[in-house]
Scaffold this motif. Structure first.
Motif, mmCIF file in Angstrom:
data_model
loop_
_atom_site.group_PDB
_atom_site.id
_atom_site.type_symbol
_atom_site.label_atom_id
_atom_site.label_comp_id
_atom_site.label_asym_id
_atom_site.label_seq_id
_atom_site.Cartn_x
_atom_site.Cartn_y
_atom_site.Cartn_z
ATOM 1 N N ARG A 213 0.838 -1.207 0.000
ATOM 2 C CA ARG A 213 0.000 0.000 0.000
ATOM 3 C C ARG A 213 0.873 1.257 0.000
ATOM 4 O O ARG A 213 0.578 2.229 -0.716
ATOM 5 N N GLN A 214 1.934 1.259 0.813
ATOM 6 C CA GLN A 214 2.844 2.405 0.839
ATOM 7 C C GLN A 214 3.507 2.620 -0.512
ATOM 8 O O GLN A 214 3.683 3.761 -0.970
ATOM 9 N N ASN A 215 3.888 1.537 -1.175
ATOM 10 C CA ASN A 215 4.550 1.646 -2.476
ATOM 11 C C ASN A 215 3.622 2.280 -3.501
ATOM 12 O O ASN A 215 4.058 3.067 -4.356
ATOM 13 N N GLU A 216 2.347 1.965 -3.388
ATOM 14 C CA GLU A 216 1.372 2.496 -4.344
ATOM 15 C C GLU A 216 1.041 3.955 -4.041
ATOM 16 O O GLU A 216 0.942 4.779 -4.957
ATOM 17 N N ARG A 217 0.875 4.291 -2.750
ATOM 18 C CA ARG A 217 0.379 5.612 -2.382
ATOM 19 C C ARG A 217 1.480 6.633 -2.083
ATOM 20 O O ARG A 217 1.288 7.831 -2.310
ATOM 21 N N GLU A 218 2.595 6.169 -1.518
ATOM 22 C CA GLU A 218 3.618 7.104 -1.059
ATOM 23 C C GLU A 218 4.901 7.064 -1.889
ATOM 24 O O GLU A 218 5.572 8.078 -2.037
ATOM 25 N N TRP A 219 5.250 5.903 -2.423
ATOM 26 C CA TRP A 219 6.543 5.759 -3.074
ATOM 27 C C TRP A 219 6.447 5.703 -4.596
ATOM 28 O O TRP A 219 7.447 5.469 -5.276
ATOM 29 N N ASN A 220 5.252 5.895 -5.128
ATOM 30 C CA ASN A 220 5.050 5.955 -6.580
ATOM 31 C C ASN A 220 5.591 4.736 -7.320
ATOM 32 O O ASN A 220 6.130 4.840 -8.428
ATOM 33 N N GLY A 221 5.502 3.591 -6.700
ATOM 34 C CA GLY A 221 5.914 2.354 -7.348
ATOM 35 C C GLY A 221 7.406 2.232 -7.569
ATOM 36 O O GLY A 221 7.854 1.399 -8.372
ATOM 37 N N GLN A 222 8.208 3.016 -6.845
ATOM 38 C CA GLN A 222 9.660 2.992 -7.051
ATOM 39 C C GLN A 222 10.340 1.805 -6.369
ATOM 40 O O GLN A 222 11.535 1.572 -6.585
ATOM 41 N N VAL A 223 9.593 1.071 -5.547
ATOM 42 C CA VAL A 223 10.194 0.031 -4.709
ATOM 43 C C VAL A 223 9.693 -1.335 -5.140
ATOM 44 O O VAL A 223 8.503 -1.519 -5.452
ATOM 45 N N THR A 224 10.580 -2.298 -5.160
ATOM 46 C CA THR A 224 10.194 -3.690 -5.377
ATOM 47 C C THR A 224 10.025 -4.336 -4.009
ATOM 48 O O THR A 224 11.011 -4.512 -3.276
ATOM 49 N N VAL A 225 8.767 -4.639 -3.648
ATOM 50 C CA VAL A 225 8.468 -5.203 -2.334
ATOM 51 C C VAL A 225 8.469 -6.724 -2.448
ATOM 52 O O VAL A 225 7.787 -7.291 -3.302
ATOM 53 N N VAL A 226 9.232 -7.393 -1.599
ATOM 54 C CA VAL A 226 9.379 -8.847 -1.645
ATOM 55 C C VAL A 226 9.020 -9.422 -0.288
ATOM 56 O O VAL A 226 9.579 -9.008 0.735
ATOM 57 N N LYS A 227 8.074 -10.363 -0.275
ATOM 58 C CA LYS A 227 7.753 -11.051 0.977
ATOM 59 C C LYS A 227 8.692 -12.252 1.098
ATOM 60 O O LYS A 227 8.547 -13.265 0.400
ATOM 61 N N THR A 228 9.665 -12.134 2.001
ATOM 62 C CA THR A 228 10.636 -13.209 2.177
ATOM 63 C C THR A 228 11.417 -12.989 3.465
ATOM 64 O O THR A 228 11.576 -11.862 3.928
ATOM 65 N N ASP A 229 11.864 -14.083 4.040
ATOM 66 C CA ASP A 229 12.878 -14.007 5.094
ATOM 67 C C ASP A 229 14.178 -13.627 4.394
ATOM 68 O O ASP A 229 14.569 -14.266 3.401
#
Length: 785
Positions: free
Chosen positions: A489-505
């Motif tokens: 949600r933050q990547n979409e609303r605050e970071w303008n899609g600049q971040v690659t979010v990965v769910k992982t240890d």
């Protein structure tokens, strides 16, 4: 706690500084105040009043009982032909103090008895060398405390021993106080002790031994020196005999001449209930009004910063007991004129004025304001034990993340470190790990935030990149599936899609996939993590970074933080020790758990001397470092290594893949004055980034008390860690405390073991061990990998 309370941090009424609850005590008072007298005292500005439990008639009855017993004993000896010098049969019955009658006391249950502080008779002599007097005193004290408890008194003050010379006498007193805690089922017992044995600071009333002519000659130091710590020693004996009862407190007599700060710190750590100020302590200022010295004001302001601030008792400052007894209720006018009403009000105001109370109210209004790290919420955390977080095995809640994010200092320092790293990258033209893709041939920094939580460090990386004009590709890694949703949600609303979010240890991450190359993985140029715990490594930062550092580009890749060190200092903290003792029935591992706690009411018992500092470094971790990971170990030693039974380290059968993260330290601390320690306070320092230009300062954070203001002032993200001792360790003056600590691992978990020894010097080159703690181990509550 009720939401309307002025002390409730959640209410809007939380005062900027604590109220002064002023009590009135009169050493000459022998009877409980009448209703009219009680309210007259309150009208002068006091909040509560002390009251004697028994009166002079009862005291005379006790004196007569003792004398009649002596007469009976002498008569018994005469009947048997024994001389006066011969002892009577030790098995003869001792005098028994009869139960109280209504003639022995003027204290009775009332609507305001809970606002009265019961004061035990100061003539009671538990420390008498005469066994008959000590026996009678014990009976009298039990009768008084039991009756005050029955009447509904919430606090009962017992005058402490008047001398610290005889260990036997103090032990006898301590045993009597222990018995009182059983006699009093609900009331708190408060022992009235002097800060030190300043002449004239004791009770003025004669002891029973003196009245009966049985007092022993006083022992005086021929040198005239005063042992500053003797009174504290006696208090320590008392509370130790009472096993640190949660209902046992101390009322501290403040001397006219304050001692050195070291002794003030010692009492600051004790369970203070009252501070008592006699009329002799006050000076007369230029206007003719009472005042306290600057040193007394500083001490008072400091003690009032405690979460449970002590109440204040003013002794012998008025109202005059004789006038109070003679004064009747003011005449009331059924239908007064305005002039008559004004006259009555002025007379009452004049009669009720108390200069000492007015001055204390002035001090109350002029207390120094709280600092930036003394918010109402932080004050409630004083000396409050919290179990350390296990971020690897547990998923944190949003509120926990939010609390951490409320510290701007920490993230400002992280942003500064990231900014400096990006500037160095440009200035020194370091290589990057990015791979050109269509439309982008310029190099881009590959940055990863591992353990991103709700993304505060991601925001700081983006801000640093914008301020330095650095092109980056950014990954945010998070194992918590709930926080992962928030990051998207933050990547979409605050970071303008600049971040690659990965769910992982982070330890299982396959590495960054550069833009335009879906089947290619590369390296990370800057790895940013916030895995540090209160002791630096206690939340398994070394183990986590071990699992991801293989993705850091070599040799130019950077880890932020670059290194961190753990620090220790022995401390005295009676309140926390009492708290842990009360938990032991429900938590058998309470004394083997390293607790996270905002240490406040503590005493650092050691001093800094050349080469041996009060806060000493235990060990260090640096990143990145070349290590053999578990999967590499299996490749090297074959599949048989996969089935190794976990033990307590490589020497006991485990594979040993995490042995490089085991640590051990042996530290020596110097204690000038005698004292007691209840455990070890743990802190950390971290170098987030070391600029390539050696003229620039390191970017650091620290929780070490004498360094935090210099390196990260007002940072609140981490409270210290506390390693308790099951049994308090007492030590004499000029002692060296030797602390041994181990960071242990069995490849599946990490725990600590600690031991403290005390050595006293008996010669220029000879010292002896005078005490030691047991070996504590947190393995039963280890941090899981």
């Amino acid at each position: 706690m009720a939401s309307s309370s002025s002390l409730n941090p959640e209410s809007g009424n939380f005062h900027s500084r604590p109220n002064f609850y002023l009590g009135q005590h009169d050493q000459d008072r022998t009877d409980t105040l009448t209703d009219d007298q009680y309210y007259q005292v309150l009208d002068t500005g006091f909040s509560f009043v002390t009251t004697p439990i028994t009166n002079g008639r009862f005291r005379q009855r006790v004196v007569d009982l003792y004398r009649s017993h002596l007469e009976e004993r002498e008569q018994w000896k005469q009947e048997r032909g024994l001389s006066a010098s011969q002892s009577a049969n030790a098995s003869l019955p001792v005098p028994i103090v009869p139960a109280l009658t209504d003639k022995d006391t003027t204290l009775f249950p009332s609507s305001y008895v809970g606002s009265l502080v019961a004061y035990a008779s100061p003539w009671i002599d538990l420390c008498s060398s005469d066994p008959l007097i000590s026996s009678i005193s014990r009976q009298v004290l039990n009768l008084e405390v039991g009756y005050a408890n029955f009447c509904g008194a919430r606090s009962i003050i017992v005058p402490g021993p008047r001398s610290d010379e005889s260990g036997k006498d103090v032990a006898q007193f301590a045993r009597g106080i222990n018995e009182l805690l059983r006699v009093s089922t609900r009331a708190n017992i408060i022992v009235h002790m002097p800060m030190y044995r300043e002449p004239g600071l004791e009770e003025k009333t004669d002891l029973l031994s003196t009245t009966l002519g049985a007092a022993a000659a006083e022992k005086k130091d021929p040198s005239g020196e005063i042992d500053l710590f003797s009174a504290w020693d006696s208090w320590h004996t008392i509370r130790t005999a009472c096993t640190y009862s949660m209902r046992l407190f101390v009322a501290l007599r403040i001397p006219k001449r304050l001692p050195e700060r070291e002794l003030q710190d010692r009492w600051f750590a004790e369970p203070l209930h009252y501070l008592t100020f006699s009329s002799d302590i006050f000076q007369v200022n230029r206007t003719g009004n009472p005042s306290l010295s600057r040193h007394h004001q500083e001490m008072l302001n400091r003690y009032m910063r405690l979460k449970n601030a002590p109440w204040l008792i003013l002794s012998d400052v008025g109202p005059d007991p004789k006038k109070l007894a003679e004064k009747s209720s003011p005449k009331s006018l059924d239908f007064p004129s305005l002039a008559e009403a004004k006259q009555v009000l002025q007379e009452n105001r004049r009669d009720n004025h108390n200069a000492h109370v007015s001055y204390m109210r002035y001090l109350e209004r002029n207390q120094p304001p709280y600092g930036n790290i003394e918010s109402p919420t932080l004050i409630t955390f004083q000396d409050w034990l919290q179990s350390p977080l296990q971020p690897l095995s547990d998923n944190l809640e949003s509120a926990t993340y939010e609390m951490f994010e409320g510290d701007p200092v920490k993230y400002d320092q992280y942003e500064l470190a990231i900014t400096e790293a990006m500037r160095d990258w440009k200035e020194f033209r370091k290589p990057t790990s990015s791979v050109p893709y269509e439309g982008h041939s310029e190099p881009e920094l590959m940055v990863a935030v591992a353990g991103a939580g709700r993304g505060p460090l991601v925001t700081r990386v983006l801000r640093a990149a914008a301020s330095t004009g650095t092109a980056i590709q950014l990954w945010a890694l998070e194992k918590n599936q709930n926080a992962y949703v928030y990051l998207l949600r933050q990547n979409e609303r605050e970071w303008n899609g600049q971040v690659t979010v990965v769910k992982t240890d982070m330890r299982g991450w396959k590495g960054p996939t550069p833009k335009g190359h879906s089947n290619v993985t590369t390296k990370v140029d800057i790895l940013v993590t916030e895995l540090l715990g209160s002791f630096g490594d206690n939340e398994l930062s070394p183990e986590c970074i071990d699992g991801i550092q293989r993705h850091i580009a070599r040799p130019h890749g950077i880890s932020i933080p670059a290194s961190y060190t753990a620090h220790l200092s022995p401390i005295s903290t009676p309140r926390i020790h009492a708290d842990l003792g009360s938990r032991i029935t429900t938590d058998p591992h309470a004394f083997d758990t390293p607790w996270v706690v905002r240490l406040f009411a503590i005493d650092f018992v050691c001093q800094s001397v050349p080469l041996l500092h009060r806060f000493q470094e235990a060990w260090e971790f640096s990143h990145p470092v070349e290590v053999t990971r578990a999967d590499d170990f299996i490749e090297e030693h074959g599949m048989a290594a996969k089935h190794t039974t976990p033990g307590i380290g490589s020497m006991s059968g485990s594979s040993g893949t995490n042995e490089h993260n085991a640590r051990h330290c042996h530290l020596t601390f110097v204690c000038r004055s005698r004292g007691v320690i209840h455990g070890l306070a743990g802190y950390f320092e971290s170098t987030l980034y070391e600029p390539m230009d050696k003229k620039k300062e390191l970017v650091e954070i620290s929780t070490v008390p004498d360094q935090i203001d210099r390196k990260s002032k007002d940072m609140i993200s981490w409270f210290p860690i506390f390693f308790p001792l099951r049994q308090p360790l007492y030590f004499p003056q000029d002692t060296e405390l030797e602390v041994s600590m181990w960071r242990q691992t069995d490849d599946t978990s990490v725990w600590y073991e600690w031991l403290v020894e005390a050595f006293a010097w008996v010669g220029p080159k000879t010292r002896i061990k005078v005490g030691a703690s047991e070996l504590h181990s947190s393995r039963k509550v280890a941090c899981l990998m």
